[in-house]
Design a protein around this motif. Structure first.
Motif, PDB file in Angstrom:
ATOM      1  N   ASN A 150     -27.404  18.155  23.820  1.00  0.00           N
ATOM      2  CA  ASN A 150     -26.248  17.488  23.244  1.00  0.00           C
ATOM      3  C   ASN A 150     -25.344  18.554  22.641  1.00  0.00           C
ATOM      4  N   THR A 151     -24.236  18.864  23.301  1.00  0.00           N
ATOM      5  CA  THR A 151     -23.379  19.955  22.846  1.00  0.00           C
ATOM      6  C   THR A 151     -22.584  19.612  21.611  1.00  0.00           C
ATOM      7  N   SER A 152     -22.557  18.352  21.184  1.00  0.00           N
ATOM      8  CA  SER A 152     -21.836  17.998  19.974  1.00  0.00           C
ATOM      9  C   SER A 152     -22.667  18.272  18.720  1.00  0.00           C
ATOM     10  N   ARG A 153     -23.957  18.488  18.875  1.00  0.00           N
ATOM     11  CA  ARG A 153     -24.850  18.744  17.745  1.00  0.00           C
ATOM     12  C   ARG A 153     -24.994  20.249  17.559  1.00  0.00           C
ATOM     13  N   VAL A 154     -24.774  20.730  16.346  1.00  0.00           N
ATOM     14  CA  VAL A 154     -24.975  22.137  16.042  1.00  0.00           C
ATOM     15  C   VAL A 154     -26.320  22.256  15.352  1.00  0.00           C
ATOM     16  N   PRO A 155     -27.307  22.884  16.004  1.00  0.00           N
ATOM     17  CA  PRO A 155     -28.644  22.959  15.424  1.00  0.00           C
ATOM     18  C   PRO A 155     -28.705  23.966  14.284  1.00  0.00           C
ATOM     19  N   GLU A 156     -29.652  23.761  13.387  1.00  0.00           N
ATOM     20  CA  GLU A 156     -29.876  24.719  12.307  1.00  0.00           C
ATOM     21  C   GLU A 156     -30.406  26.026  12.877  1.00  0.00           C
ATOM     22  N   ASN A 157     -31.298  25.935  13.841  1.00  0.00           N
ATOM     23  CA  ASN A 157     -31.873  27.113  14.486  1.00  0.00           C
ATOM     24  C   ASN A 157     -31.727  26.971  15.995  1.00  0.00           C
ATOM     25  N   PRO A 158     -31.381  28.066  16.698  1.00  0.00           N
ATOM     26  CA  PRO A 158     -31.189  27.955  18.142  1.00  0.00           C
ATOM     27  C   PRO A 158     -32.453  27.584  18.890  1.00  0.00           C
ATOM     28  N   HIS A 159     -33.635  27.915  18.364  1.00  0.00           N
ATOM     29  CA  HIS A 159     -34.864  27.572  19.079  1.00  0.00           C
ATOM     30  C   HIS A 159     -35.203  26.097  18.954  1.00  0.00           C
ATOM     31  N   ASP A 160     -34.412  25.332  18.187  1.00  0.00           N
ATOM     32  CA  ASP A 160     -34.604  23.893  18.104  1.00  0.00           C
ATOM     33  C   ASP A 160     -33.992  23.167  19.298  1.00  0.00           C
ATOM     34  N   SER A 198     -23.446  24.031  31.669  1.00  0.00           N
ATOM     35  CA  SER A 198     -22.009  24.043  31.879  1.00  0.00           C
ATOM     36  C   SER A 198     -21.640  25.389  32.493  1.00  0.00           C
ATOM     37  N   PRO A 199     -20.413  25.557  32.975  1.00  0.00           N
ATOM     38  CA  PRO A 199     -20.032  26.816  33.606  1.00  0.00           C
ATOM     39  C   PRO A 199     -20.146  28.030  32.685  1.00  0.00           C
ATOM     40  N   ARG A 200     -20.063  27.811  31.368  1.00  0.00           N
ATOM     41  CA  ARG A 200     -20.150  28.922  30.409  1.00  0.00           C
ATOM     42  C   ARG A 200     -20.992  28.498  29.219  1.00  0.00           C
ATOM     43  N   PRO A 201     -21.682  29.459  28.598  1.00  0.00           N
ATOM     44  CA  PRO A 201     -22.424  29.128  27.376  1.00  0.00           C
ATOM     45  C   PRO A 201     -21.468  28.789  26.237  1.00  0.00           C
ATOM     46  N   ARG A 202     -21.930  27.966  25.320  1.00  0.00           N
ATOM     47  CA  ARG A 202     -21.156  27.644  24.110  1.00  0.00           C
ATOM     48  C   ARG A 202     -21.749  28.468  22.969  1.00  0.00           C
ATOM     49  N   TRP A 203     -21.095  29.561  22.626  1.00  0.00           N
ATOM     50  CA  TRP A 203     -21.592  30.508  21.641  1.00  0.00           C
ATOM     51  C   TRP A 203     -21.353  30.004  20.222  1.00  0.00           C
ATOM     52  N   ARG A 204     -22.347  30.247  19.355  1.00  0.00           N
ATOM     53  CA  ARG A 204     -22.248  29.908  17.934  1.00  0.00           C
ATOM     54  C   ARG A 204     -22.592  31.152  17.130  1.00  0.00           C
ATOM     55  N   GLY A 222     -18.929  39.366   7.841  1.00  0.00           N
ATOM     56  CA  GLY A 222     -17.800  40.191   8.254  1.00  0.00           C
ATOM     57  C   GLY A 222     -17.328  39.901   9.661  1.00  0.00           C
ATOM     58  N   GLU A 223     -16.190  40.447   9.973  1.00  0.00           N
ATOM     59  CA  GLU A 223     -15.617  40.296  11.309  1.00  0.00           C
ATOM     60  C   GLU A 223     -16.121  41.421  12.208  1.00  0.00           C
ATOM     61  N   GLY A 224     -16.450  41.094  13.437  1.00  0.00           N
ATOM     62  CA  GLY A 224     -16.883  42.094  14.401  1.00  0.00           C
ATOM     63  C   GLY A 224     -18.320  42.540  14.249  1.00  0.00           C
ATOM     64  N   GLN A 225     -19.045  41.979  13.312  1.00  0.00           N
ATOM     65  CA  GLN A 225     -20.451  42.341  13.115  1.00  0.00           C
ATOM     66  C   GLN A 225     -21.302  41.075  13.130  1.00  0.00           C
ATOM     67  N   CYS A 226     -21.080  40.257  14.125  1.00  0.00           N
ATOM     68  CA  CYS A 226     -21.720  38.948  14.168  1.00  0.00           C
ATOM     69  C   CYS A 226     -22.692  38.852  15.332  1.00  0.00           C
ATOM     70  N   VAL A 227     -23.775  38.153  15.097  1.00  0.00           N
ATOM     71  CA  VAL A 227     -24.700  37.801  16.156  1.00  0.00           C
ATOM     72  C   VAL A 227     -24.367  36.379  16.565  1.00  0.00           C
ATOM     73  N   GLU A 228     -24.259  36.163  17.870  1.00  0.00           N
ATOM     74  CA  GLU A 228     -23.948  34.833  18.392  1.00  0.00           C
ATOM     75  C   GLU A 228     -25.100  34.363  19.261  1.00  0.00           C
ATOM     76  N   VAL A 229     -25.299  33.049  19.296  1.00  0.00           N
ATOM     77  CA  VAL A 229     -26.402  32.461  20.041  1.00  0.00           C
ATOM     78  C   VAL A 229     -25.882  31.282  20.852  1.00  0.00           C
ATOM     79  N   ALA A 230     -26.502  31.071  22.015  1.00  0.00           N
ATOM     80  CA  ALA A 230     -26.176  29.920  22.859  1.00  0.00           C
ATOM     81  C   ALA A 230     -27.439  29.504  23.609  1.00  0.00           C
ATOM     82  N   ALA A 231     -27.643  28.210  23.743  1.00  0.00           N
ATOM     83  CA  ALA A 231     -28.691  27.683  24.617  1.00  0.00           C
ATOM     84  C   ALA A 231     -27.999  27.327  25.916  1.00  0.00           C
TER      85      ALA A 231
END
Length: 80
Positions: A2-12, A20-26, A33-42
């Motif tokens: 369900n892409t409308s739900r933002v999970p607390e943890n990506p492994h959930d 979908s054609p592209r991952p939805r990064w969070r 800070g800016e530019g020092q972020c880790v992003e996750v997508a299932a």
């Protein structure tokens, strides 16, 4: 997935059988800070990670492997 739900943890998230054609990064809530972020997508049945300043370098892991890694981090298995 369900892409409308933002999970607390990506492994959930359960694997997405028809991605979908592209991952939805969070952005991680632990990133600062800016530019020092880790992003996750299932996406495509994997949990995918990338650093925001190098978005072409992506790591992927099966959800069960990612969950085991997170448990190990929380338990201090990788502390120096």
């Amino acid at each position: 997935m369900n892409t409308s739900r933002v999970p607390e943890n990506p492994h959930d998230l359960s694997p997405n059988p028809s991605p979908s054609p592209r991952p939805r990064w969070r952005k991680s809530s632990h990133s600062v800070g800016e530019g020092q972020c880790v992003e996750v997508a299932a996406w495509g049945g994997l949990v995918r990670l990338r650093e925001s300043d190098d978005p072409d370098a992506v790591l992927g892991a099966a959800p069960a492997v990612w969950a085991a890694f997170v448990r190990g981090v929380k338990a201090g298995l990788y502390d120096a």
